[in-house]
Every structure is written in structure tokens, then in C-alpha cells.
Write a protein that holds these residues in place. Structure first.
Motif, short mmCIF file in Angstrom:
data_model
loop_
_atom_site.label_atom_id
_atom_site.label_comp_id
_atom_site.label_asym_id
_atom_site.label_seq_id
_atom_site.Cartn_x
_atom_site.Cartn_y
_atom_site.Cartn_z
N ASP A 1 21.68 29.77 50.05
CA ASP A 1 20.40 30.49 50.15
C ASP A 1 19.84 30.80 48.76
O ASP A 1 18.64 30.65 48.53
N GLN A 2 20.70 31.23 47.84
CA GLN A 2 20.25 31.50 46.48
C GLN A 2 19.76 30.22 45.80
O GLN A 2 18.76 30.23 45.10
N ALA A 3 20.49 29.14 46.00
CA ALA A 3 20.10 27.85 45.42
C ALA A 3 18.74 27.42 45.95
O ALA A 3 17.86 27.01 45.18
N ASN A 4 18.56 27.54 47.26
CA ASN A 4 17.28 27.16 47.86
C ASN A 4 16.13 28.02 47.32
O ASN A 4 15.03 27.52 47.08
N ALA A 5 16.40 29.31 47.12
CA ALA A 5 15.36 30.20 46.60
C ALA A 5 14.97 29.82 45.17
O ALA A 5 13.78 29.79 44.83
N LEU A 6 15.94 29.52 44.33
CA LEU A 6 15.63 29.12 42.96
C LEU A 6 14.89 27.79 42.92
O LEU A 6 13.92 27.62 42.17
#
Length: 144
Positions: free
Chosen positions: A20-25
Motif C-alpha cells: 500500500d505504501q509503495a502504491n501510494a508513492l
């Protein structure tokens, strides 16, 4: 990238713990930063602002990345993820608009991260330069 890594991911770049963090970045990179990068890179085509103003707008994302890199060597921890692989080419473009300016900015962790990627075996292999093929040349088979 996701499809390819779903087929084979020997380095574990699709780490589910930080997906989720990767997708947000990546989303912030693709939908905000890329807009300012294009204008910074081609400021002569976008006369609404100066190149320096476009750079400053892009720096908002650089500040986010710098914060991520203050404690760990990669954007989301101790190991590279799809976020690092997906964002690095855009930071490289930003840096190459004016390398002296980029390396004078207050982002030492981001600068180190970029340099590490530029020297990484993955990058060097992907960026191998080949002579353009011409009629009569031997067939070139790229490694898989």
C-alpha cells in the motif's frame, strides 16, 4: 512492472507488507511529480513559470523521498521494493536536467540513493548500449 513481477520476483520487490505504501508513492510520483518534472525538464515549452519555479514544485516530492530515506537505505525500508524501481528513473531525469543544481539541493539521502541505483548491476545491465542493428549484422539475442 506489477504484471512482470507477479510472474517472477526473485528479489521480493512486491513485498506485501509495504504494498500500500509503495502504491501510494508510485501514485504520487506518476500523478503529481511527473507533471512538475515534465515542466522543469521542458521549461522552454511551458512559459507560465520559470524553470526554477517548476523545480521547486517538483522538490515537494523530493522532500517526501528524502524523509523516507533518512533512516533506511531504500524508500520503504531495508530492502528495495517496486517503489524504488518505479520511481528511480524519474528522479534520474530530474537530476539530469541540471546535475549541479540537483547535487546542491539539501537532499543528501536521496542523492546517495540515486547514485547507488545508478551504479547498481540491475541498472547497468538495463542501460547497456547496443549499436543499432543494420542489414547484414549478426543476430543479437538479448539475455532473458
Amino acid at each position: 512492472m506489477v504484471w512482470s513481477l507477479e510472474q517472477q520476483d526473485p528479489q521480493g520487490l512486491l513485498d506485501a507488507k509495504v504494498r500500500d505504501q509503495a502504491n501510494a508513492l508510485i501514485d504520487q510520483n506518476d500523478n503529481e511529480f511527473k507533471h512538475w518534472l515534465d515542466r522543469y525538464k521542458y521549461a522552454d515549452r511551458h512559459l507560465e513559470m520559470t524553470q526554477a519555479e517548476y523545480r521547486q514544485r517538483g522538490e515537494t516530492f523530493l522532500q517526501v523521498l528524502e524523509e523516507h530515506l533518512t533512516q533506511k537505505p531504500y524508500l520503504l525500508g531495508d530492502n528495495a521494493t517496486i517503489a524504488d524501481i518505479g520511481i528511480m528513473p524519474f528522479i534520474r531525469q530530474f537530476a539530469h536536467v541540471d546535475r549541479d543544481v540537483f547535487y546542491s539541493l539539501p537532499y543528501p539521502h536521496l542523492q546517495r540513493w540515486l547514485e547507488d541505483w545508478l551504479e547498481h548491476a540491475f541498472f547497468l545491465q538495463a542501460m547497456t548500449k547496443f549499436q543499432p542493428w543494420q542489414e547484414g549484422d549478426d543476430v543479437v539475442v538479448f539475455p532473458s
